[in-house]
Scaffold this motif. Structure first.
Motif, PDB file in Angstrom:
ATOM      1  N   ARG A 100      99.142 -22.369  11.357  1.00  0.00           N
ATOM      2  CA  ARG A 100      97.879 -22.946  11.822  1.00  0.00           C
ATOM      3  C   ARG A 100      97.904 -24.471  11.876  1.00  0.00           C
ATOM      4  N   GLN A 102      98.845 -28.130  13.941  1.00  0.00           N
ATOM      5  CA  GLN A 102      98.828 -28.633  15.309  1.00  0.00           C
ATOM      6  C   GLN A 102     100.212 -28.636  15.976  1.00  0.00           C
ATOM      7  N   VAL A 105     100.770 -25.859  18.478  1.00  0.00           N
ATOM      8  CA  VAL A 105     100.200 -26.040  19.816  1.00  0.00           C
ATOM      9  C   VAL A 105     101.174 -26.823  20.691  1.00  0.00           C
ATOM     10  N   PRO A 145      99.166 -18.216  13.713  1.00  0.00           N
ATOM     11  CA  PRO A 145      98.215 -18.968  14.537  1.00  0.00           C
ATOM     12  C   PRO A 145      96.772 -18.678  14.121  1.00  0.00           C
ATOM     13  N   TRP A 146      95.875 -19.550  14.531  1.00  0.00           N
ATOM     14  CA  TRP A 146      94.459 -19.220  14.420  1.00  0.00           C
ATOM     15  C   TRP A 146      94.167 -18.046  15.351  1.00  0.00           C
ATOM     16  N   TRP A 150      95.380 -19.578  20.332  1.00  0.00           N
ATOM     17  CA  TRP A 150      96.595 -19.963  19.608  1.00  0.00           C
ATOM     18  C   TRP A 150      97.615 -18.819  19.535  1.00  0.00           C
ATOM     19  N   GLU A 151      97.155 -17.578  19.607  1.00  0.00           N
ATOM     20  CA  GLU A 151      98.086 -16.451  19.569  1.00  0.00           C
ATOM     21  C   GLU A 151      99.118 -16.529  20.692  1.00  0.00           C
ATOM     22  N   PHE A 153     100.634 -19.301  21.758  1.00  0.00           N
ATOM     23  CA  PHE A 153     101.647 -20.348  21.587  1.00  0.00           C
ATOM     24  C   PHE A 153     102.990 -19.767  21.129  1.00  0.00           C
TER      25      PHE A 153
END
Length: 563
Positions: A100, A102, A105, A145-146, A150-151, A153
Motif C-alpha cells: 500500500r 505510493q 503506483v 494494494p489498497w 490499485w489492484e 498495478f
C-alpha cells in the motif's frame, strides 16, 4: 506553451491535430527536464504541497509519470534520459515497493512505459541493469494494494515482467489475482465502482478500463480483449456525454488534477478498435479536453502542470497529491501510439453529443442522470448513486456540472437543521428524464430525492422522514450566478421549510444555463407542480409531457400522467 497554428479544415471545432498533441507532449517533457536529479532517477518538481509519501516518493512519481509521457511520444532522445534514470533508480536510489505504498503506483507507470517501448529502451539495456530493474519491479507482484484501482498495478507490472520472462509464475499469479478482484466491482453497462461500495468517477476510464484493456491488447490475449473490450465499448457510449461543448469534463470525483487524462479511454477505444464513437468524434472530445485545460491555466509560466483544475486549486487535491501528481495527465496522450495515418488523426472532427442535441440520459449502473443542452454546451450530472467511503464534496452532492465546482457552503444539498450530511446513498432508479435516491441526513433522518429535467430546467423533490416536527429544511442549488432556484412546494422564498405532521415534501425549481435566450424565459413558467395527495407530486412541463411522482418509504415511481 507554443503550439502550431490551428487547422480548422481538419479540425473545425478545436483546430487541434496530431501536431498539436505532439507539440504539447514535447513541451511538457522539456519543461520537467531541468528538475531531474543529475542521474535522472528522480524529478523534484517545485510546489508546496508535498504528498503524505514524502519527497523521495514524490521524486519517483515525477520520473514515472513523465516517463509514461515519453513512452507514448516515443521520443528516443527523451527515452535515453529515462533509461539512465532507470539504471540509477534501481541501483539504490528509489524506495522499495511495499504494501500500500505510493511506489507501487509508480511501478505500474514504469512497467507500462517499458512494455510500450521495449525495442527502444529495455532491449538496449545491459543485462545487469535489466536484472536489477526486474528485481525492483518484482516486489510489486506480492505487495498488498489498497482495495480499489490499485489492484491493477500488480497486474500491469506482472504483464511486463511476464513478457520479458522474469518470474513468470509470480507474474501470472499477480495478473490473475488482480483481474479476479476487480470483477466484484463491475456493475454493468461498462461501469466499475472504484473498490467496494459505489464510488463512480473518472477512475473508470483512466484506471479500471485502461490497465486491463492495455494488458490484453499488448499480450494479444483475444479472450481477455473481448471481455474487457466489450466493457470499454459500453462505457464509451455514455462516457462521451460527460464532456461539455467547451471541452470541459465534469468536475466530479477525486484526483481531478489529472485533468486531460480523461481523454485516455477515448484513445483506448480507437487503439483497440473497441469504440462506438466515430474517429472524428473521438479526436474532437480528446482534443477538446486538452485545449480546455491548456487555455485555462493548467500549465504555469514555466511550462509545468499545476496542482489544481484550471490553475492551482487546492480544493481538488488529496493527501496523496504531490508536485508531480498532475502528470498522470500523461495518460491523455495515449493516442500518440496510433500512427499518423490512422483515421482517428485523419478524419474530420465531428461534434460530440452535447453539441448535437439536448438530452436527458439515464445511466443505470451508477444511477446518474446526465442533462445536456446544446444551446450552452453544458452538461449536468444528477448524482443519485455515487458515494465515496470518505466524505468528499466531489461525490456527495446531488449534482455536478461542466461549469461549476462544489462549494464549501454545500451547494446542491438538502440541509436539515443546519446539517448538510448526505451519507448511505441508495439508488432508487433512473428513467426517461428522472433519477431518484435515498440517503441519511441530519442525525438519522431519511431523505428521498427525485429530480426531473427537461431542457435546462429541473424539478427537485425531497421527501423527509424521521425528523422531529419543527425541524428546518433548506435546499440549495448551483453555486454560480448563472443559476436559479425557486420554491415550488413546502419552501419559502429563502428555500427553507419546516417539518410538520403532514408536510414532509419539499419541491424547488432549478436551472443552470449561460444561454441568454434560455434565461429570458421565466423559470417558473417552464413547469407547474402540484400535490394531489400527501405522497404524490404532479409535474407538468410547459412544452412537454406530464409526470406523476409517487414517493413511499422504500420506492419511487415516475409514471406518465394523462389528463
Amino acid at each position: 506553451m507554443r503550439l502550431p497554428p490551428p487547422d480548422h479544415a481538419l479540425s473545425p471545432l478545436t483546430g487541434y491535430t496530431r501536431a498539436h498533441w505532439e507539440a504539447a507532449a514535447d513541451a511538457l517533457l522539456a519543461a520537467v527536464t531541468p528538475y531531474a536529479t543529475e542521474d535522472h532517477a528522480l524529478y523534484h518538481l517545485p510546489g508546496d504541497h508535498e504528498s503524505w509519501s514524502g519527497r523521495l516518493s514524490d521524486g519517483l512519481e515525477g520520473y514515472a509519470r513523465t516517463f509514461l509521457l515519453a513512452a507514448f511520444r516515443r521520443d528516443e532522445t527523451a527515452l535515453e534520459r529515462y533509461a539512465d534514470g532507470l539504471a540509477a533508480g534501481v541501483s539504490g536510489v528509489w524506495p522499495r515497493i511495499e504494501d500500500r505504498g505510493q511506489p507501487l503506483v509508480e511501478a505500474a507507470s514504469i512497467a507500462l512505459a517499458l512494455r510500450l517501448t521495449r525495442p527502444l529502451l529495455w532491449d538496449r539495456l545491459d543485462d545487469a541493469v535489466r536484472r536489477r530493474a526486474a528485481d525492483w519491479l518484482g516486489d510489486a507482484l506480492t505487495a498488498q494494494p489498497w482495495p480499489c484501482n490499485w489492484e491493477l498495478f500488480p497486474v500491469t507490472v506482472g504483464g511486463f515482467l511476464e513478457s520479458v520472462g522474469h518470474a513468470p509464475e509470480a507474474s501470472r499469479a499477480a495478473i490473475d489475482r488482480g483481474l479476479e478482484r476487480i470483477e466484484a466491482w463491475y456493475v454493468g453497462d461498462g461501469w466499475y465502482s472504484d473498490g467496494p461500495g459505489r464510488a463512480f468517477d473518472y477512475y473508470n476510464g483512466w484506471a479500471m478500463h485502461l490497465y486491463p484493456v492495455l494488458h490484453a491488447w499488448l499480450a494479444k490475449d483475444q479472450d481477455l480483449l473481448s471481455l474487457y473490450g466489450d466493457r470499454l465499448e459500453a462505457h464509451l457510449a455514455s462516457y462521451a456525454r460527460l464532456f461539455g461543448g467547451d471541452g470541459a469534463p465534469l468536475r466530479q470525483g477525486r484526483s481531478l488534477t489529472y485533468r486531460f487524462a480523461t481523454a485516455a479511454p477515448l484513445w483506448l477505444g480507437a487503439l483497440t478498435g473497441r469504440t462506438p464513437l466515430p474517429p472524428g468524434e473521438t479526436r474532437r472530445l480528446a482534443s477538446g479536453a486538452l485545449k480546455h485545460f491548456l487555455e485555462r491555466g493548467a500549465v504555469d509560466p514555466h511550462g509545468l502542470l499545476t496542482l489544481g483544475w484550471h490553475g492551482p486549486d487546492p480544493s481538488v487535491l488529496q493527501g496523496y497529491s504531490g508536485p508531480a501528481s498532475p502528470y498522470w495527465a500523461s495518460k491523455g496522450f495515449l493516442g500518440l501510439l496510433l500512427p499518423p495515418d490512422h483515421e482517428v488523426w485523419t478524419a474530420r472532427e465531428e461534434p460530440g453529443p452535447t453539441e448535437r442535441e439536448d438530452a436527458a440520459t439515464p445511466l443505470t449502473a451508477p444511477n446518474w442522470l446526465l442533462q445536456s443542452t446544446r444551446s450552452d454546451g453544458l452538461v449536468r450530472l444528477h448524482n443519485h448513486g455515487s458515494e465515496d467511503a470518505r466524505y468528499d464534496p466531489h461525490y456527495t452532492r446531488l449534482a455536478y456540472s461542466t461549469l461549476t465546482a462544489p462549494s464549501p457552503s454545500y451547494d446542491n444539498s438538502v440541509i436539515l437543521d443546519g446539517d448538510p450530511t448526505r451519507t448511505g446513498i441508495e439508488p432508487l432508479g433512473v428513467g426517461d428524464g428522472w433519477a431518484a435516491s435515498r440517503h441519511t441526513a441530519g442525525g438519522g433522518a431519511r431523505v428521498t430525492s427525485v429530480v426531473l429535467v427537461r431542457g435546462a430546467s429541473e424539478v427537485r423533490i425531497h421527501r423527509v422522514t424521521g425528523a422531529p416536527p419543527g425541524t428546518p429544511v433548506r435546499v440549495t442549488g448551483w453555486p454560480t450566478e448563472n443559476a436559479e432556484l425557486l420554491p415550488a412546494l413546502g419552501l419559502d422564498d429563502s428555500l427553507t421549510g419546516h417539518i410538520t405532521d403532514d408536510t414532509m415534501l419539499f419541491v424547488a425549481l432549478a436551472r443552470l444555463t449561460v444561454d441568454p435566450a434560455t434565461r429570458s424565459e421565466p423559470l417558473d413558467k417552464t413547469a407547474s407542480v402540484r400535490r394531489p395527495t400527501p405522497n404524490e407530486i404532479d409535474v407538468h412541463w410547459q412544452d412537454g409531457p406530464a409526470w406523476r411522482v409517487t414517493l413511499s418509504r422504500d420506492t419511487v415511481e415516475v409514471t406518465p400522467l394523462v389528463d
